[in-house]
Design an enzyme around this catalytic site. Sequence first.
Site, PDB file in Angstrom:
ATOM      1  N   GLU A  97     -15.566 -45.403 -51.717  1.00  0.00           N
ATOM      2  CA  GLU A  97     -14.528 -44.762 -52.535  1.00  0.00           C
ATOM      3  C   GLU A  97     -13.365 -44.323 -51.653  1.00  0.00           C
ATOM      4  OE1 GLU A  97     -15.983 -41.698 -55.143  1.00  0.00           O
ATOM      5  OE2 GLU A  97     -17.503 -42.985 -56.040  1.00  0.00           O
ATOM      6  N   ASP A 110     -10.448 -43.936 -55.944  1.00  0.00           N
ATOM      7  CA  ASP A 110     -10.878 -42.596 -56.330  1.00  0.00           C
ATOM      8  C   ASP A 110      -9.678 -41.765 -56.798  1.00  0.00           C
ATOM      9  OD1 ASP A 110     -12.574 -40.443 -56.663  1.00  0.00           O
ATOM     10  OD2 ASP A 110     -13.228 -40.371 -54.580  1.00  0.00           O
ATOM     11  N   GLU A 124     -14.440 -39.214 -64.067  1.00  0.00           N
ATOM     12  CA  GLU A 124     -14.957 -38.067 -63.326  1.00  0.00           C
ATOM     13  C   GLU A 124     -14.857 -36.818 -64.189  1.00  0.00           C
ATOM     14  OE1 GLU A 124     -13.617 -38.763 -58.830  1.00  0.00           O
ATOM     15  OE2 GLU A 124     -12.166 -37.643 -59.995  1.00  0.00           O
TER      16      GLU A 124
HETATM   17  P1  C2E Z   1     -14.367 -36.484 -54.970  1.00  0.00           P
HETATM   18  O1  C2E Z   1     -14.733 -37.700 -54.199  1.00  0.00           O
HETATM   19  O2  C2E Z   1     -13.313 -36.620 -56.004  1.00  0.00           O
HETATM   20  O3  C2E Z   1     -15.729 -35.942 -55.577  1.00  0.00           O
HETATM   21  C1  C2E Z   1     -15.842 -35.336 -56.825  1.00  0.00           C
HETATM   22  C2  C2E Z   1     -15.879 -33.831 -56.712  1.00  0.00           C
HETATM   23  O4  C2E Z   1     -15.920 -33.279 -58.021  1.00  0.00           O
HETATM   24  C3  C2E Z   1     -17.126 -33.301 -56.010  1.00  0.00           C
HETATM   25  O5  C2E Z   1     -16.783 -32.093 -55.331  1.00  0.00           O
HETATM   26  C4  C2E Z   1     -18.050 -32.992 -57.177  1.00  0.00           C
HETATM   27  O6  C2E Z   1     -19.053 -32.046 -56.874  1.00  0.00           O
HETATM   28  C5  C2E Z   1     -17.062 -32.459 -58.173  1.00  0.00           C
HETATM   29  N1  C2E Z   1     -17.515 -32.608 -59.549  1.00  0.00           N
HETATM   30  C6  C2E Z   1     -18.424 -33.452 -60.051  1.00  0.00           C
HETATM   31  N2  C2E Z   1     -18.569 -33.311 -61.387  1.00  0.00           N
HETATM   32  C7  C2E Z   1     -17.695 -32.345 -61.747  1.00  0.00           C
HETATM   33  C8  C2E Z   1     -17.372 -31.731 -63.011  1.00  0.00           C
HETATM   34  O7  C2E Z   1     -17.901 -32.050 -64.060  1.00  0.00           O
HETATM   35  N3  C2E Z   1     -16.414 -30.766 -62.979  1.00  0.00           N
HETATM   36  C9  C2E Z   1     -15.794 -30.376 -61.830  1.00  0.00           C
HETATM   37  N4  C2E Z   1     -14.887 -29.413 -61.902  1.00  0.00           N
HETATM   38  N5  C2E Z   1     -16.081 -30.942 -60.628  1.00  0.00           N
HETATM   39  C10 C2E Z   1     -17.020 -31.905 -60.595  1.00  0.00           C
HETATM   40  P2  C2E Z   1     -17.271 -31.819 -53.850  1.00  0.00           P
HETATM   41  O8  C2E Z   1     -18.685 -32.271 -53.678  1.00  0.00           O
HETATM   42  O9  C2E Z   1     -16.944 -30.389 -53.552  1.00  0.00           O
HETATM   43  O10 C2E Z   1     -16.353 -32.761 -52.987  1.00  0.00           O
HETATM   44  C11 C2E Z   1     -14.958 -32.567 -52.933  1.00  0.00           C
HETATM   45  C12 C2E Z   1     -14.268 -33.709 -52.245  1.00  0.00           C
HETATM   46  O11 C2E Z   1     -14.631 -33.756 -50.862  1.00  0.00           O
HETATM   47  C13 C2E Z   1     -14.646 -35.072 -52.795  1.00  0.00           C
HETATM   48  O12 C2E Z   1     -13.892 -35.313 -53.961  1.00  0.00           O
HETATM   49  C14 C2E Z   1     -14.274 -35.975 -51.633  1.00  0.00           C
HETATM   50  O13 C2E Z   1     -12.904 -36.266 -51.657  1.00  0.00           O
HETATM   51  C15 C2E Z   1     -14.564 -35.092 -50.442  1.00  0.00           C
HETATM   52  N6  C2E Z   1     -15.841 -35.473 -49.834  1.00  0.00           N
HETATM   53  C16 C2E Z   1     -17.117 -35.115 -50.159  1.00  0.00           C
HETATM   54  N7  C2E Z   1     -18.012 -35.690 -49.334  1.00  0.00           N
HETATM   55  C17 C2E Z   1     -17.288 -36.453 -48.470  1.00  0.00           C
HETATM   56  C18 C2E Z   1     -17.647 -37.308 -47.358  1.00  0.00           C
HETATM   57  O14 C2E Z   1     -18.828 -37.513 -47.003  1.00  0.00           O
HETATM   58  N8  C2E Z   1     -16.603 -37.911 -46.696  1.00  0.00           N
HETATM   59  C19 C2E Z   1     -15.309 -37.730 -47.070  1.00  0.00           C
HETATM   60  N9  C2E Z   1     -14.346 -38.372 -46.371  1.00  0.00           N
HETATM   61  N10 C2E Z   1     -14.947 -36.955 -48.095  1.00  0.00           N
HETATM   62  C20 C2E Z   1     -15.929 -36.312 -48.787  1.00  0.00           C
HETATM   63 CA    CA Z   2     -12.759 -38.283 -57.301  1.00  0.00          CA
HETATM   64 CA    CA Z   3     -15.266 -39.727 -54.650  1.00  0.00          CA
END
Ligand code: C2E
Ligand code: CA
Ligand code: CA
Length: 277
Positions: A148, A178, A235
Site C-alpha cells: 500500500e 492508499d 476504509e
Molecule cells: P493507513 O494505512 O491509512 O491505515 C488505516 C488507519 O486507520 C489505521 O490507523 C487503522 O487503525 C485506522 N482505522 C481502521 N479502521 C478505522 C475506522 O473504522 N475508523 C477510524 N477512524 N480509523 C480506522 P493506525 O494503525 O494508527 O495507522 C496510521 C497510519 O500509520 C496508517 O494509515 C499508515 O499510513 C501508517 N502505518 C501503520 N503501520 C505502518 C508501517 O508498518 N509502515 C508504514 N510506512 N506506515 C505505517
Molecule cells: Ca489508508
Molecule cells: Ca494503509
Amino acid sequence: VLRHRSGGPLLSQAAPGGRKGAVVVTSEELASAIAARQLIPYYQPKVDLNTGLVKGVEVLARWLHPEKGVIPPSQFIPLAESEGLIHGLTVEVADQAFAQVARWRQHGLSLSVAVNLSPLLLDSPDFVVEAAELLCRYRIPAEQVVWEITESSLAADLGTALGNLARLRLKGCGLSIDDYGTGFSSMQQLSRVPFTELKIDHSFVRGAHRREHLRVILQSALDMASKMRLVTVAEGIETAEDWTLLQGLGCVLGQGYFIARPMPGGVLPAWLKEEGA
Ligand code: C2E
Ligand code: CA
Ligand code: CA
Ligand code: CA
C-alpha cells in the site's frame, strides 16, 4: 501535534485510548526497539462487502513499549522516516507478518497480506530485493501480498519509485493506492503505476451519508477504479449504514471498526471463528 527536531525527542499528545500523558521517544530508543522486536504487526481484516468473507489483512505496526504501553504508528513512523530507520522497521515488521501468514497457511487459512510502504523505500531497489527474499523465506506466493502506497506520497516526481513499484508488480505482488482522494495525483500519473487496488480514504466514507456531493465523488471514483480493473476498498467502515452504502455503490472490499479493529496475530483465528467467516 507532532514536534520533531532531528536527533531530538518526538513529542506528541497521548495515543488515543492511551491516556498516559505525552509520549516522548528518541531515535535511539526506536532503533533499539526495532532490534528488540518491540515493534510488532497488528492485523485488520479486509472483508468482501457482498459476502462478508474475510479476504485479507492489513498490517499496521504497533510499538509495544515496556513502560509506555502500546504506541501507535503516528508517533513513530515520522521519526523512523526522518532518522533513517524506516527501512529496518518495515523489513522487521514485514518479516514477522509474513511468518504469521505462513503459520496461518499451514493451518489452512489463506489470507492476503497488505503492508504499508513509505515512499522513502522506493528510492532504491534494496527494499524490493529484501521483500523478495522474505517472500522466498516464508514461501508466500507474491499474489498474496499487496503493498500500500499513499496517494499523497506519489504526488512528487515518480522517477525511481515507478521502476521499483513496477518491479514489485512484476514479481506478482499487488499494489494499492492508499488514502485515495487525499492527494493531488493526476489520473495520468496514477495510470503510469501498475496499481491493482484503490483504497478510498475514510474521510469520504464518513461524510457520505449526509453529503450528496461526497456520494457523487465516491461513485465516480469507484466507477473509474472498476473500469481500470482495480479492486476497490473502502476504509473506515464504522457502522452498518457505511457498509450498506458502500456496498450499494459497488465497492468490493471494506475495512473498519464496524468489522474489526486491528488486532494481534494470535487473536485473529478466534475472531474469524466467532464471525463464522
Ligand atoms: P493507513 O494505512 O491509512 O491505515 C488505516 C488507519 O486507520 C489505521 O490507523 C487503522 O487503525 C485506522 N482505522 C481502521 N479502521 C478505522 C475506522 O473504522 N475508523 C477510524 N477512524 N480509523 C480506522 P493506525 O494503525 O494508527 O495507522 C496510521 C497510519 O500509520 C496508517 O494509515 C499508515 O499510513 C501508517 N502505518 C501503520 N503501520 C505502518 C508501517 O508498518 N509502515 C508504514 N510506512 N506506515 C505505517
Ligand atoms: Ca489508508
Ligand atoms: Ca494503509
Ligand atoms: Ca491514512
